[in-house]
Design an enzyme around this catalytic site. Structure first.
Site, PDB file in Angstrom:
ATOM      1  N   SER A 100      44.927  39.290  34.948  1.00  0.00           N
ATOM      2  CA  SER A 100      45.057  37.847  35.101  1.00  0.00           C
ATOM      3  C   SER A 100      43.791  37.106  34.660  1.00  0.00           C
ATOM      4  O   SER A 100      43.396  37.170  33.511  1.00  0.00           O
ATOM      5  CB  SER A 100      45.416  37.534  36.559  1.00  0.00           C
ATOM      6  OG  SER A 100      45.752  36.194  36.752  1.00  0.00           O
ATOM      7  N   ASP A 239      45.744  31.023  32.136  1.00  0.00           N
ATOM      8  CA  ASP A 239      44.830  32.137  32.409  1.00  0.00           C
ATOM      9  C   ASP A 239      45.219  33.312  31.531  1.00  0.00           C
ATOM     10  O   ASP A 239      46.087  33.193  30.652  1.00  0.00           O
ATOM     11  CB  ASP A 239      44.837  32.502  33.900  1.00  0.00           C
ATOM     12  CG  ASP A 239      46.187  33.010  34.379  1.00  0.00           C
ATOM     13  OD1 ASP A 239      47.210  32.702  33.736  1.00  0.00           O
ATOM     14  OD2 ASP A 239      46.231  33.718  35.401  1.00  0.00           O
ATOM     15  N   ASP A 241      46.973  36.066  31.707  1.00  0.00           N
ATOM     16  CA  ASP A 241      48.358  36.517  31.556  1.00  0.00           C
ATOM     17  C   ASP A 241      49.350  35.362  31.602  1.00  0.00           C
ATOM     18  O   ASP A 241      50.560  35.579  31.656  1.00  0.00           O
ATOM     19  CB  ASP A 241      48.713  37.581  32.596  1.00  0.00           C
ATOM     20  CG  ASP A 241      48.733  37.040  34.019  1.00  0.00           C
ATOM     21  OD1 ASP A 241      48.056  36.024  34.281  1.00  0.00           O
ATOM     22  OD2 ASP A 241      49.419  37.629  34.867  1.00  0.00           O
ATOM     23  N   ASP A 243      50.353  33.189  33.769  1.00  0.00           N
ATOM     24  CA  ASP A 243      51.261  32.896  34.875  1.00  0.00           C
ATOM     25  C   ASP A 243      50.777  31.694  35.678  1.00  0.00           C
ATOM     26  O   ASP A 243      51.420  31.284  36.644  1.00  0.00           O
ATOM     27  CB  ASP A 243      51.485  34.102  35.781  1.00  0.00           C
ATOM     28  CG  ASP A 243      50.223  34.566  36.503  1.00  0.00           C
ATOM     29  OD1 ASP A 243      49.124  34.062  36.190  1.00  0.00           O
ATOM     30  OD2 ASP A 243      50.350  35.439  37.389  1.00  0.00           O
TER      31      ASP A 243
END
Length: 444
Positions: A100, A239, A241, A243
């Site tokens: 992340s 960010d 990833d 999400d």
């Protein structure tokens, strides 16, 4: 849980999380969803752009096919893309390799069940037991051995899903995107291009090492400068990833997850689309944001930190909107996990429908100054059980006297205790946070 926290199994690559553990995770998942049930499992897997993601991808896939699973490779894709494709492609489960917002030296493994949300804890507990050699599972042999499939069409279907979710045009709208040199780099711009926006993109040239480096939702200053210098209407930062999403208004001011929940909650409620008239934030949400919800006649139910906890509350009670200050926003009528690109599209929907700028939409909210101090500790649980900290918190609450709040909690993903204070002035918030953080350090 020994290995899996609020956002998967995360650690420094080949130190806190190593390639042998990744192989074992693949071995268990392939067996659990396949051979253990007398069938062949179908697993979909994606990754972000950090260098070690390739290593972990290879290890996990080796474990999966050795246990008899067929593996469908999405390659680089946002975490919500894996969640979407698990359901869309009727897979047994999904695996995302990402840490992340963490630096490239870290990595993580997130597991998604067949319904598209985070794996049940009882399955994670079995995986942990297998990693610790508490039991053995058989290898697949002969025609039971699995195979890999290059599954780029799954990624394309996710992009099409994002585009089709928007029933509006962005023709003439100037949008800035910061892709954090991460998973959004090959997805976000095509979506906004398809909707007709004038798109300016930064941090979309991943090299394996620059993910989240001075960019993205954790370093939003570059996007703020871009929006102001180029006179853009709005900016969105993701960010690693993708999400989570934070926004920047036309004046360069940050619009965080709380403010996004406010404008989307108010808009959805106005159009009868907010289930129960209720928003689901976390205990980290700003005191001023909660007051603004009250003024807007919106209900709210707070949960523990973590989008897993937010979604659990939403699912249990039938709520349709929830999220975190950090930018994890879940639109339960569309998806089952935080999706940064989807969040930016929903913000654009509100701006277009209400014919207001982002700064105008968030104007009713007066956020309280907030200070967050992270204290590195070895034993998070031991520190949190300290009576000295409980006393320090009680004294802080007495000083705030209902005009602010304090929250001390252990991080679910890092060896940290976080001290968060909100008060009417920045000076008061900083002073109280520093005093409590000193107590935490004294017992750490």
């Amino acid at each position: 849980m020994k290995y899996f926290g609020t956002d998967g199994f995360r650690g420094r690559a080949n130190e806190g999380l190593n390639v042998d553990q990744a192989f074992k995770i693949g071995r268990f998942v392939g067996w659990h969803y396949g051979l253990d049930q007398g069938r062949k499992a179908r697993i979909v897997i994606g990754k972000d752009t950090r260098r070690s993601s390739y290593m972990f991808e290879s290890a996990i896939i080796a474990g999966l096919v050795a246990s008899g699973a067929d593996v469908y490779m999405l390659h680089v894709i946002p975490t919500p893309g894996v969640c979407y494709e698990v359901v869309d492609g009727s897979f047994d489960c999904g695996i995302m390799i990402s840490a992340s917002h963490n630096p490239y030296t870290d990595n993580g493994i997130k597991l998604v069940n067949r319904e598209g949300y985070k794996m049940e804890e009882e399955v994670l507990e079995q995986i942990e037991a297998y990693i610790d050699d508490e039991f053995e599972i058989p290898l697949a042999t002969a025609n039971q051995i699995g195979c890999t499939v290059d599954y780029m069409q799954g990624r394309n279907r996710y992009i099409a899903h994002l585009i089709s979710s928007a029933n509006f045009s962005l023709q003439g709208v100037k949008v800035g995107l910061d892709c954090a040199n991460g998973a959004a780099s090959s997805v976000a711009k095509p979506v906004f291009d398809a909707l007709g926006a004038d798109v300016r993109v930064i941090s979309n040239a991943p090299d394996g090492f620059n993910i989240n480096v001075d960019c993205g939702s954790t370093h939003i200053e570059r996007l703020q400068r871009l929006v102001v210098e180029q006179g853009l209407d709005v900016g969105f930062a993701y960010d690693g990833d993708a999400d989570r999403c934070l926004a920047v208004d036309e004046n360069g001011h940050v619009v965080d997850g709380d403010l996004i929940l406010y404008i989307c909650g108010k808009y959805l409620n106005k159009h009868g689309r907010l289930s129960g008239g209720t928003v689901v934030p976390t205990v980290m949400s700003n005191f001023g944001f909660l007051k603004a919800l009250d003024i807007a006649s919106l209900n709210y139910v707070t949960t523990a930190v973590g989008d897993k906890n937010v979604f659990a509350c939403m699912r249990e009670n039938g709520y349709s909107l929830g999220g975190e200050q950090s930018g994890h926003i879940i639109f339960g009528d569309i998806e089952k996990t935080g999706d940064g690109i989807m969040t930016s599209l929903r913000v654009m929907e509100v701006m277009r429908a209400e014919r207001e700028t982002l700064s105008e939409l968030v104007r009713p909210v007066r956020l309280y100054p907030q200070t967050l101090v992270n204290v590195t500790v070895e034993d998070r649980d031991g520190v949190m059980a300290s009576e000295a900290i409980a006393q320090a918190v009680a004294e802080a609450e007495e000083r705030l006297a209902g005009n602010g709040r304090i929250l001390v909690r252990a991080s679910g993903t890092e060896p940290l205790v976080r001290v968060m204070v909100e008060a009417e002035t920045e000076g008061e918030a900083s002073e109280i946070a520093a005093a409590v953080a000193d107590v935490v350090r004294s017992v750490a």
